[in-house]
Every structure is written in structure tokens, then in C-alpha cells.
Write an enzyme that holds these catalytic residues in place. Structure first.
Site, mmCIF file in Angstrom:
data_model
loop_
_atom_site.group_PDB
_atom_site.id
_atom_site.type_symbol
_atom_site.label_atom_id
_atom_site.label_comp_id
_atom_site.label_asym_id
_atom_site.label_seq_id
_atom_site.Cartn_x
_atom_site.Cartn_y
_atom_site.Cartn_z
ATOM 1 N N ASP A 29 -62.777 79.519 44.767
ATOM 2 C CA ASP A 29 -62.325 80.301 45.912
ATOM 3 C C ASP A 29 -61.060 81.061 45.523
ATOM 4 O O ASP A 29 -60.159 80.522 44.873
ATOM 5 C CB ASP A 29 -62.043 79.384 47.111
ATOM 6 C CG ASP A 29 -61.924 80.159 48.414
ATOM 7 O OD1 ASP A 29 -62.821 80.017 49.267
ATOM 8 O OD2 ASP A 29 -60.933 80.916 48.576
ATOM 9 N N ILE A 30 -60.983 82.314 45.951
ATOM 10 C CA ILE A 30 -59.851 83.179 45.580
ATOM 11 C C ILE A 30 -58.551 82.727 46.251
ATOM 12 O O ILE A 30 -57.460 83.004 45.762
ATOM 13 C CB ILE A 30 -60.188 84.646 45.926
ATOM 14 C CG1 ILE A 30 -59.402 85.623 45.077
ATOM 15 C CG2 ILE A 30 -60.024 84.954 47.399
ATOM 16 C CD1 ILE A 30 -59.937 87.054 45.133
ATOM 17 N N ASN A 86 -68.985 76.666 57.289
ATOM 18 C CA ASN A 86 -68.552 77.301 58.533
ATOM 19 C C ASN A 86 -69.660 78.217 59.048
ATOM 20 O O ASN A 86 -70.255 78.967 58.268
ATOM 21 C CB ASN A 86 -67.278 78.114 58.288
ATOM 22 C CG ASN A 86 -66.107 77.239 57.893
ATOM 23 O OD1 ASN A 86 -65.959 76.136 58.408
ATOM 24 N ND2 ASN A 86 -65.276 77.719 56.988
ATOM 25 N N VAL A 95 -67.046 85.189 55.619
ATOM 26 C CA VAL A 95 -68.015 85.868 54.747
ATOM 27 C C VAL A 95 -69.420 85.458 55.178
ATOM 28 O O VAL A 95 -69.759 84.260 55.160
ATOM 29 C CB VAL A 95 -67.772 85.512 53.261
ATOM 30 C CG1 VAL A 95 -68.833 86.179 52.384
ATOM 31 C CG2 VAL A 95 -66.375 85.947 52.821
ATOM 32 N N HIS A 99 -72.536 79.662 52.463
ATOM 33 C CA HIS A 99 -71.807 79.004 51.377
ATOM 34 C C HIS A 99 -71.322 77.634 51.803
ATOM 35 O O HIS A 99 -71.001 77.408 52.964
ATOM 36 C CB HIS A 99 -70.631 79.857 50.895
ATOM 37 C CG HIS A 99 -69.700 80.297 51.992
ATOM 38 N ND1 HIS A 99 -69.968 81.376 52.803
ATOM 39 C CD2 HIS A 99 -68.507 79.806 52.410
ATOM 40 C CE1 HIS A 99 -68.981 81.536 53.669
ATOM 41 N NE2 HIS A 99 -68.078 80.580 53.460
ATOM 42 N N HIS A 101 -68.169 75.090 51.005
ATOM 43 C CA HIS A 101 -66.873 74.897 50.365
ATOM 44 C C HIS A 101 -66.874 73.480 49.801
ATOM 45 O O HIS A 101 -67.178 72.529 50.527
ATOM 46 C CB HIS A 101 -65.730 74.973 51.381
ATOM 47 C CG HIS A 101 -65.562 76.297 52.047
ATOM 48 N ND1 HIS A 101 -64.540 77.165 51.730
ATOM 49 C CD2 HIS A 101 -66.268 76.900 53.040
ATOM 50 C CE1 HIS A 101 -64.620 78.244 52.495
ATOM 51 N NE2 HIS A 101 -65.654 78.105 53.306
HETATM 52 P P1 5GP Z 1 -65.557 81.246 55.244
HETATM 53 O O1 5GP Z 1 -64.327 81.366 56.094
HETATM 54 O O2 5GP Z 1 -66.506 82.399 55.443
HETATM 55 O O3 5GP Z 1 -66.228 79.902 55.373
HETATM 56 O O4 5GP Z 1 -65.030 81.268 53.755
HETATM 57 C C1 5GP Z 1 -64.982 82.402 52.955
HETATM 58 C C2 5GP Z 1 -64.180 82.058 51.717
HETATM 59 O O5 5GP Z 1 -64.401 83.070 50.748
HETATM 60 C C3 5GP Z 1 -62.666 81.983 51.946
HETATM 61 O O6 5GP Z 1 -62.194 80.686 51.602
HETATM 62 C C4 5GP Z 1 -62.104 83.074 51.029
HETATM 63 O O7 5GP Z 1 -60.902 82.699 50.399
HETATM 64 C C5 5GP Z 1 -63.227 83.271 50.010
HETATM 65 N N1 5GP Z 1 -63.309 84.610 49.466
HETATM 66 C C6 5GP Z 1 -63.320 85.787 50.164
HETATM 67 N N2 5GP Z 1 -63.434 86.826 49.333
HETATM 68 C C7 5GP Z 1 -63.533 86.302 48.082
HETATM 69 C C8 5GP Z 1 -63.686 86.907 46.778
HETATM 70 O O8 5GP Z 1 -63.769 88.118 46.600
HETATM 71 N N3 5GP Z 1 -63.741 86.039 45.724
HETATM 72 C C9 5GP Z 1 -63.676 84.682 45.869
HETATM 73 N N4 5GP Z 1 -63.737 83.930 44.757
HETATM 74 N N5 5GP Z 1 -63.532 84.090 47.079
HETATM 75 C C10 5GP Z 1 -63.459 84.896 48.172
#
Ligand code: 5GP
Ligand code: ZN
Length: 117
Positions: A29-30, A86, A95, A99, A101
Site C-alpha cells: 500500500d502506498i 472495505n 478504490v 481488494h 488489505h
Molecule cells: P480502500 O479505502 O479503497 O479500502 O483502500 C484503498 C487503498 O489503496 C488505500 O489504503 C490507499 O493507500 C491505496 N492506494 C491508493 N492508490 C494507490 C496507488 O496508486 N498505489 C498503491 N500501492 N496503493 C494505493
């Protein structure tokens, strides 16, 4: 398709890959929320858990076998870790490509940051 994770799968956006199998990709994760924070995604674009179809059963199983493998490889399997998916607005999804985590490497605390009022 205007999806960040599809672009990561295509390779047009770079990522720190930690695992790849036929139907699954995993990368760091970034913005890590724990010492180990890996995102595990299907290569197929599925927006959320709500759109998972019966025909995706094998892909979903592969997400979890990837999680087991990555947890061992990252050295957190025995101490423990957390898998989070999520879904939509209340779930805090940002996103819209399915996915998991995988979080670990320290005590993660209570399940939810804020208690329900
Ligand atoms: P969500 O909130 O949708 O469950 O989690 C999305 C996750 O994607 C977040 O933890 C965010 O930091 C990660 N993320 C968003 N854009 C990127 C990206 O371009 N690269 C990577 N490696 N992670 C990303
Ligand atoms: Zn996608």
C-alpha cells in the site's frame, strides 16, 4: 478503464509487487497504516464485494490463499495480522476494484477506530 488498480495490473502505474499468481496480484500500500500493509487484488476488475459472481469463487479463494502465503512470507503469520475488505461508502472504500488489505507487524488495536455512538 479508469481504475488505478487495473493500471497497476497493466504496469502503467508502478507498484511494489510482493506476490503474483494466475488471477491475483499483491503489492505494498502506498500509504501504509501498519508496518506490513499489502493490498491483494484480483486481476479481474470487480468493483466491490457486491459484484462478486458465483463464477468468481475460484478467484476469491485465490485471494485468501495469497493472503496466507504473503503473511508467511512477510513474517507475520504467527504473531497475527488482519484482513480487511472495505465495501462502498459506509465501509470507507476509496478504490473501486475489489481488494483485501493485509495488515500486520504490530498490535493493531481495536477493530474500529471510532466506536458507534
Ligand atoms: P480502500 O479505502 O479503497 O479500502 O483502500 C484503498 C487503498 O489503496 C488505500 O489504503 C490507499 O493507500 C491505496 N492506494 C491508493 N492508490 C494507490 C496507488 O496508486 N498505489 C498503491 N500501492 N496503493 C494505493
Ligand atoms: Zn480495476
Amino acid at each position: 478503464m479508469d481504475c488505478i488498480f487495473c493500471k497497476i495490473i497493466e504496469g502503467t502505474i508502478p507498484s511494489s509487487k510482493v506476490y503474483e499468481s494466475e488471477h491475483v496480484l499483491a503489492f505494498k500500500d502506498i500509504q501504509p497504516a501498519a508496518p506490513v500493509h499489502i493490498l491483494i487484488i484480483p486481476k479481474k476488475h470487480i468493483p466491490t464485494m457486491n459484484e462478486v459472481a458465483d463464477e468468481d469463487d475460484a478467484v476469491i479463494a485465490e485471494l485468501f490463499s495469497a493472503a496466507r502465503h504473503i503473511a508467511r512470507e512477510q513474517g507475520v503469520a504467527e504473531a497475527g495480522y488482519r484482513l480487511i475488505n472495505n465495501v462502498n461508502s459506509d465501509g470507507g472504500q476509496v478504490v473501486y476494484h475489489l481488494h483485501l488489505h493485509l495488515l500486520g507487524g504490530s498490535k493493531l488495536g481495536p477493530l474500529l477506530a471510532d466506536k458507534l455512538s
